[in-house]
Design a protein around this motif. Structure first.
Motif, PDB file in Angstrom:
ATOM      1  N   TYR A 338       0.840  -1.211   0.000  1.00  0.00           N
ATOM      2  CA  TYR A 338       0.000   0.000   0.000  1.00  0.00           C
ATOM      3  C   TYR A 338       0.872   1.256   0.000  1.00  0.00           C
ATOM      4  N   GLN A 339       1.942   1.237   0.784  1.00  0.00           N
ATOM      5  CA  GLN A 339       2.814   2.407   0.874  1.00  0.00           C
ATOM      6  C   GLN A 339       3.423   2.749  -0.481  1.00  0.00           C
ATOM      7  N   ILE A 340       3.773   1.715  -1.248  1.00  0.00           N
ATOM      8  CA  ILE A 340       4.376   1.941  -2.563  1.00  0.00           C
ATOM      9  C   ILE A 340       3.356   2.521  -3.529  1.00  0.00           C
ATOM     10  N   ARG A 341       2.117   2.019  -3.470  1.00  0.00           N
ATOM     11  CA  ARG A 341       1.081   2.410  -4.441  1.00  0.00           C
ATOM     12  C   ARG A 341       0.294   3.663  -4.029  1.00  0.00           C
ATOM     13  N   MET A 342       0.424   4.071  -2.781  1.00  0.00           N
ATOM     14  CA  MET A 342      -0.413   5.160  -2.266  1.00  0.00           C
ATOM     15  C   MET A 342      -0.131   6.475  -2.985  1.00  0.00           C
ATOM     16  N   LEU A 352      -8.704   1.177  -7.271  1.00  0.00           N
ATOM     17  CA  LEU A 352      -9.183  -0.200  -7.443  1.00  0.00           C
ATOM     18  C   LEU A 352      -8.194  -1.011  -8.276  1.00  0.00           C
ATOM     19  N   LYS A 353      -7.505  -0.350  -9.201  1.00  0.00           N
ATOM     20  CA  LYS A 353      -6.468  -1.040  -9.987  1.00  0.00           C
ATOM     21  C   LYS A 353      -5.360  -1.523  -9.060  1.00  0.00           C
ATOM     22  N   ASP A 354      -4.964  -0.652  -8.109  1.00  0.00           N
ATOM     23  CA  ASP A 354      -3.954  -1.061  -7.119  1.00  0.00           C
ATOM     24  C   ASP A 354      -4.433  -2.273  -6.334  1.00  0.00           C
ATOM     25  N   VAL A 355      -5.706  -2.246  -5.949  1.00  0.00           N
ATOM     26  CA  VAL A 355      -6.272  -3.367  -5.177  1.00  0.00           C
ATOM     27  C   VAL A 355      -6.248  -4.645  -6.011  1.00  0.00           C
ATOM     28  N   SER A 356      -6.653  -4.541  -7.249  1.00  0.00           N
ATOM     29  CA  SER A 356      -6.726  -5.740  -8.094  1.00  0.00           C
ATOM     30  C   SER A 356      -5.346  -6.342  -8.356  1.00  0.00           C
ATOM     31  N   GLU A 357      -4.290  -5.520  -8.242  1.00  0.00           N
ATOM     32  CA  GLU A 357      -2.932  -6.003  -8.538  1.00  0.00           C
ATOM     33  C   GLU A 357      -2.147  -6.388  -7.286  1.00  0.00           C
ATOM     34  N   ILE A 358      -2.831  -6.476  -6.131  1.00  0.00           N
ATOM     35  CA  ILE A 358      -2.141  -6.931  -4.916  1.00  0.00           C
ATOM     36  C   ILE A 358      -1.684  -8.371  -5.129  1.00  0.00           C
TER      37      ILE A 358
END
Length: 515
Positions: A338-342, A352-358
Motif C-alpha cells: 500500500y505504501q508503494i502504491r499510495m 481499485l487497480k492497485d487493489v486488483s494487482e495486490i
C-alpha cells in the motif's frame, strides 16, 4: 458531588488565601493579541504552551521561543523553574504541573496561569498534586464555560477550594504519594512494554504466515472488486432507522473486524442505485482512502448493508478463503505494498487497480484454512493477554485516583498531634503577608513623587480620556488597574462597551472613546 470530610487539624481555604500577593503570583499569560505566530523565533526566551502541560508532568517538547526584546514587553507573565503552571483553556481545563529546574525562565501564553509560591509554608508538590485531584477537577468542570473553547477565568482559579493540612503532614503525604506512584509507574511500564511486545509478535505472526509462497494477483482470485459511493452525491439521506440499510464506512472497518459501535443507516433507495456493493456474508472490505488505508475486515452479518466510497469490496472465488485474504491484507507485507502504491493528492488513497494487482501468497485451500486456524488461535491468545493488560492498566489508574482521594481527605498517612493545626499555619502565612505588604508600601514611599504618579493605576476610561485618541489594547491593559488580571480587564471593557469603539488595524487592536 461527594462531600469531602477533612480532619479537624486541616482547614478549607481558597487558593488565593495561601499567597502573600495573589494578584502578582497567580497570573494569566499575556493578552491574546500581544503574542502572534510571527513573534516566534528559533532561539531566545522559551514560551510555554498548553501542549507542554499535563497532570503532574511537564512535556519538554516543541518548545517555542521569542526574542529578548519581545519578552521584555511581557515580563509580568514570566515564569521561573519551580513555578506551578495551570491550563485555563482546553479540554480539560485545570491541568497542572511544576516547571522543572531543567527549563529556563520564560513566558507563558494567554491560555495558562503561572502560580509562584513565594514562601515555604506550603509544599509546592502537595499543592500541585491537589490541583490534579478529583475534587479540584470537579471544581474546574463546574466552572468551565464554552464548548468550542472550554475555559475558566483567572478569578475562578484564584477562588478554588483546597484542603490545607499542617506543613509536616503535607510533606508526609507527598512522600507517600510518590512512593506509591513510583510502584504503580513501574508496574505500568512493565504492562506497556508487554503490550508493545504483543504488537511486534502480531506482526511477526502475520509475516511468517504468508512469506515464502508463490503469489497470484488478486484480480485472478476474485469474482468482484469494486468500491462504494457517497449517498449525498445521489441525493440519498442518512436516517435514524435501523430497519433501513446499514452503511459501512472506513471508520467501521478495523483490523480484521467490523466495529459497529457507531452505526449509520441510509435509505433503502441507496441499494437500488448501488446494487453491486450490497454486501454478502464473506465479503472482504478494505479501506482505500485516508489514514486507515490497508485496514481490512470481512463482513459476517445477516442484514442489508452497503459501503461508502472509502471502502473497497472484494468477493473471492472459491479457491481463496476470505478469512485468509483478510488476514493477509492486514499483514506487514500487504502494508508495504500500500505504501508503494499510495497517492497523496488532496487525500491519501489507493485505486481499485492497485487493489486488483495486490500479489496474494497462494497455496491450496486446505492449507489456507490451516493457516487461518493457526492465526486465529494465536490471535485469541494475544487478545486475551491484551484484555488482561488493559484491565490492569485501568486498575492502576483507578488506584491513583483512590490515593489522591485519601491524600486530600487526611486518610493516606496518620495524623501526628505534634504537627499542630493548619490554623496556625494560616496565621504564619497571614503574618508574612502583612510583612510583605508593609515592605511594598515602604518601597513605594521611597520612590520619587513623579514616578509614583506615573505608576498610579488608572481605570480604562481615565486612560482613554487622557489619551484623547484610540489606544492599542496591549498598552491600555498594561497601564490600567487591571494590568495583572486579564479577566478583570475584559470585564471592565464589557462594562463600558457602549462608550467605546474597538477597531482592528493590521495586527493591532485599537480602543477609543465614542465621540
Amino acid at each position: 458531588m461527594e462531600k469531602h470530610i477533612i480532619p479537624q487539624t486541616w482547614k478549607k481555604v481558597h487558593l488565593s488565601d495561601i499567597f502573600l500577593n495573589p494578584k502578582d503570583n497567580i497570573v494569566s499569560g499575556p493578552f491574546g493579541s500581544n503574542l502572534k505566530s510571527s513573534d516566534y523565533t528559533k532561539e531566545g526566551v522559551p514560551i510555554l504552551r498548553i501542549q507542554n502541560i499535563q497532570r503532574n508532568e511537564f512535556i519538554d517538547k516543541n518548545i517555542k521561543y521569542i526574542s529578548n526584546s519581545k519578552a521584555g514587553q511581557l515580563d509580568r507573565h514570566n515564569y521561573k523553574s519551580g513555578d506551578i503552571i495551570i491550563t485555563k483553556l482546553g479540554d480539560p481545563v485545570g491541568k497542572a504541573c511544576i516547571i522543572p529546574d531543567s527549563i529556563s525562565d520564560g513566558i507563558i501564553v494567554a491560555d495558562l496561569v503561572r502560580v509562584h509560591l513565594e514562601h515555604s509554608l506550603v509544599s509546592k508538590k502537595f499543592l500541585t498534586y491537589q490541583l490534579n485531584s478529583n475534587e479540584v477537577i470537579e471544581q474546574f468542570k463546574a466552572k468551565t464555560k464554552g464548548t468550542t473553547r472550554p475555559r475558566v477565568t483567572l478569578a475562578e482559579i484564584r477562588d478554588l477550594n483546597i484542603a490545607l493540612p499542617p506543613l509536616e503532614e503535607q510533606h508526609r503525604i507527598v512522600a507517600k504519594i510518590e512512593e506509591t506512584f513510583s510502584e504503580l509507574d513501574h508496574a505500568e511500564e512493565g504492562l506497556i512494554k508487554t503490550q508493545g511486545q504483543l504488537g511486534i509478535y502480531r506482526k511477526v505472526l502475520f509475516k511468517k504466515a504468508f512469506e515464502g509462497k508463490e503469489t497470484i494477483l488478486l484480480e485472478k482470485l476474485a469474482q468482484l472488486i469494486t468500491k462504494g459511493s457517497s449517498p449525498k452525491w445521489q441525493g440519498i439521506n442518512y436516517v435514524d432507522d435501523s430497519t433501513q440499510t446499514l452503511f459501512i464506512t472506513s471508520e467501521n472497518v478495523q483490523e480484521a473486524y467490523i466495529d459497529l459501535k457507531k452505526r449509520k443507516f441510509v435509505e433503502n433507495l441507496f441499494n437500488e442505485k448501488n446494487k453491486k456493493t450490497l454486501l454478502q456474508k464473506g465479503d472482504v472490505l478494505l479501506n482505500i482512502v485516508g489514514a486507515s488505508i490497508g485496514r481490512a475486515a470481512f463482513f459476517d452479518y445477516d442484514c442489508v448493508a452497503n459501503i461508502n466510497q472509502a471502502v473497497a469490496l472484494i468477493r473471492t472465488l472459491p479457491v481463496l478463503n476470505h478469512r485468509y485474504l483478510c488476514y493477509f491484507l492486514n499483514s506487514p507485507i500487504a502494508r508495504h505494498y500500500y505504501q508503494i502504491r499510495m497517492v497523496n493528492v488532496a487525500r491519501a488513497n489507493i485505486s481499485l487497480k492497485d487493489v486488483s494487482e495486490i500479489p496474494i501468497p497462494f497455496c491450496p485451500l486446505k492449507q489456507q484454512e490451516q493457516i487461518v486456524q493457526e492465526i486465529e488461535a494465536k490471535l485469541s491468545l494475544i487478545d486475551n493477554i491484551e484484555s488482561t493488560i488493559k484491565t490492569n492498566l485501568q486498575k492502576i489508574e483507578a488506584f491513583r485516583h483512590i490515593i489522591f482521594a485519601k491524600a486530600f481527605t487526611g486518610r493516606l498517612v496518620p495524623q501526628n498531634p505534634e504537627d499542630g493545626d493548619a490554623s496556625k499555619l494560616l496565621q504564619k502565612i497571614q503574618k508574612e503577608k502583612e510583612d510583605y505588604l508593609n515592605a511594598q508600601k515602604e518601597v513605594q514611599k521611597r520612590k520619587p513623587k513623579g514616578k509614583i504618579i506615573m505608576e498610579n493605576n488608572k481605570s480604562i476610561m481615565q486612560i482613554l480620556k487622557e489619551a484623547n485618541a484610540p489606544v492599542e489594547a496591549e498598552i491600555l491593559w498594561q497601564q490600567s488597574e487591571n494590568k495583572n488580571d486579564i479577566d478583570g480587564f475584559y470585564a471592565a471593557l464589557k462594562e463600558i462597551e457602549a462608550k467605546i469603539i474597538i477597531e482592528i488595524k493590521g495586527k493591532k487592536t485599537m480602543i477609543g472613546l465614542k465621540e
